[in-house]
Design a protein around this motif. Structure first.
Motif, PDB file in Angstrom:
ATOM      1  N   UNK A 159      58.455  38.049   1.709  1.00 24.01           N
ATOM      2  CA  UNK A 159      58.039  38.540   3.018  1.00 24.01           C
ATOM      3  C   UNK A 159      59.255  38.788   3.903  1.00 24.01           C
ATOM      4  N   UNK A 160      60.170  37.845   3.929  1.00 23.63           N
ATOM      5  CA  UNK A 160      61.374  37.975   4.755  1.00 23.63           C
ATOM      6  C   UNK A 160      62.206  39.183   4.333  1.00 23.63           C
ATOM      7  N   UNK A 161      62.439  39.312   3.036  1.00 24.80           N
ATOM      8  CA  UNK A 161      63.240  40.428   2.513  1.00 24.80           C
ATOM      9  C   UNK A 161      62.575  41.760   2.798  1.00 24.80           C
ATOM     10  N   UNK A 162      61.277  41.831   2.569  1.00 26.20           N
ATOM     11  CA  UNK A 162      60.525  43.070   2.739  1.00 26.20           C
ATOM     12  C   UNK A 162      60.521  43.517   4.205  1.00 26.20           C
ATOM     13  N   UNK A 163      60.321  42.570   5.111  1.00 24.16           N
ATOM     14  CA  UNK A 163      60.273  42.900   6.537  1.00 24.16           C
ATOM     15  C   UNK A 163      61.635  43.333   7.055  1.00 24.16           C
ATOM     16  N   UNK A 164      62.688  42.724   6.542  1.00 21.11           N
ATOM     17  CA  UNK A 164      64.039  43.157   6.906  1.00 21.11           C
ATOM     18  C   UNK A 164      64.286  44.575   6.390  1.00 21.11           C
ATOM     19  N   UNK A 165      63.868  44.840   5.180  1.00 21.73           N
ATOM     20  CA  UNK A 165      64.036  46.155   4.559  1.00 21.73           C
ATOM     21  C   UNK A 165      63.303  47.231   5.354  1.00 21.73           C
ATOM     22  N   UNK A 166      62.102  46.893   5.842  1.00 28.55           N
ATOM     23  CA  UNK A 166      61.267  47.850   6.559  1.00 28.55           C
ATOM     24  C   UNK A 166      61.508  47.852   8.067  1.00 28.55           C
ATOM     25  N   UNK A 167      62.360  46.940   8.540  1.00 32.97           N
ATOM     26  CA  UNK A 167      62.687  46.911   9.953  1.00 32.97           C
ATOM     27  C   UNK A 167      61.589  46.404  10.860  1.00 32.97           C
ATOM     28  N   UNK A 168      60.778  45.447  10.398  1.00 33.09           N
ATOM     29  CA  UNK A 168      59.658  44.955  11.207  1.00 33.09           C
ATOM     30  C   UNK A 168      59.713  43.444  11.413  1.00 33.09           C
ATOM     31  N   UNK A 173      51.629  48.405   7.045  1.00 29.31           N
ATOM     32  CA  UNK A 173      50.712  48.756   5.960  1.00 29.31           C
ATOM     33  C   UNK A 173      51.463  48.917   4.640  1.00 29.31           C
ATOM     34  N   UNK A 174      52.661  49.495   4.706  1.00 29.84           N
ATOM     35  CA  UNK A 174      53.487  49.643   3.499  1.00 29.84           C
ATOM     36  C   UNK A 174      53.913  48.265   2.981  1.00 29.84           C
ATOM     37  N   UNK A 175      54.310  47.390   3.911  1.00 33.82           N
ATOM     38  CA  UNK A 175      54.699  46.031   3.501  1.00 33.82           C
ATOM     39  C   UNK A 175      53.541  45.313   2.823  1.00 33.82           C
ATOM     40  N   UNK A 176      52.341  45.466   3.375  1.00 37.72           N
ATOM     41  CA  UNK A 176      51.152  44.847   2.765  1.00 37.72           C
ATOM     42  C   UNK A 176      50.923  45.404   1.358  1.00 37.72           C
ATOM     43  N   UNK A 177      51.151  46.710   1.198  1.00 36.84           N
ATOM     44  CA  UNK A 177      50.976  47.323  -0.115  1.00 36.84           C
ATOM     45  C   UNK A 177      52.023  46.908  -1.130  1.00 36.84           C
ATOM     46  N   UNK A 178      53.183  46.427  -0.641  1.00 39.29           N
ATOM     47  CA  UNK A 178      54.285  46.082  -1.538  1.00 39.29           C
ATOM     48  C   UNK A 178      54.460  44.586  -1.765  1.00 39.29           C
ATOM     49  N   UNK A 179      53.779  43.742  -0.987  1.00 39.40           N
ATOM     50  CA  UNK A 179      54.068  42.308  -0.983  1.00 39.40           C
ATOM     51  C   UNK A 179      53.893  41.675  -2.357  1.00 39.40           C
TER      52      UNK A 179
END
Length: 232
Positions: free
Chosen positions: A120-129, A149-155
């Motif tokens: 979650x931490x890595x993904x949110x940093x990657x997506x800027x959220x 929504x993209x983060x939810x689809x990728x988690x």
């Protein structure tokens, strides 16, 4: 390597044939755009490829398994482990925070949220959220909501992410930013992406364009991709 293949798909609604004997193959790491006029069947094809809908006849294989034969409980697991979805209108739960929305597939799958903390931490940093994790969706802009929504689809690290008009509810500048982000995800994470789009500009971000006309498909390589290969 073939990740997804559809064989002789036919979809009928009453006397109307929406998909007429469609076959296609999607390889691991592909970025595919599905285009066509309104009512051409492109969204219907996407839902069948993702196991949300079933064809009148035909087969859909993901990793060699025919998902058309799966029962709904098996399909629900597939949609929480192998195939991610992102829709035009975000479909975020309004009373859940950004963090909770992203982790919703994990919660529904009854997996430990703690196991996905680092992801979650890595993904949110990657997506800027990262700064928005404790906010509700109505406190975010359209572009920020689509990133959630993209983060939810990728988690859950799906092999394929399916997108139905992912920028259709965004202004052109934000839409372009989202498409650039999707291209990065495709290249950096090697996530296979299949998007439905009306936009020729958005379609050209893909390495393959599948156009549906009268229930049948034709395929083209985007002009800029073709030029790149020609000059390589």
């Amino acid at each position: 390597m073939s990740l997804l293949s559809a064989v002789s798909l036919i979809k009928k609604f009453g006397a109307s044939t929406i998909l007429d004997n469609i076959s296609l193959t999607v390889n691991d790491g592909d970025f595919v755009s599905i285009t066509g006029a309104s009512g051409s069947g492109k969204s219907t094809l996407l839902t069948i490829l993702g196991g949300i809908d079933k064809p009148t006849s035909g087969e859909v294989f993901i990793d060699g398994i025919d998902i058309v034969k799966m029962k709904e409980p098996e399909l629900a697991i597939l949609r929480r482990s192998v195939v991610g979805f992102v829709f035009q209108f975000f479909n975020l739960a309004p009373y859940l925070t950004v963090r909770e929305n992203i982790l919703l597939p994990i919660i529904l799958a009854k997996k430990s949220q703690k196991l996905f903390t680092e992801k979650l931490t890595t993904l949110c940093e990657y997506l800027g959220i990262t700064a928005h994790l404790n906010k509700l969706p109505d406190k975010l802009s359209g572009g920020e909501q689509q990133r959630v929504a993209i983060a939810r689809g990728l988690i859950f690290e799906p092999k394929i992410i399916l997108m139905d008009e992912p920028t259709g509810n965004l202004d052109s500048k934000t839409g372009s930013e989202i498409m650039q982000l999707l291209l990065r995800i495709n290249k950096d994470l090697n996530t296979t992406i299949i998007q439905v789009t009306h936009s020729e500009k958005n379609a050209n971000f893909a390495n393959r364009i599948i156009n549906i006309i009268d229930g049948k498909i034709t395929e083209t390589i985007p002009k800029d991709k073709s030029d790149d290969e020609h000059t390589a």
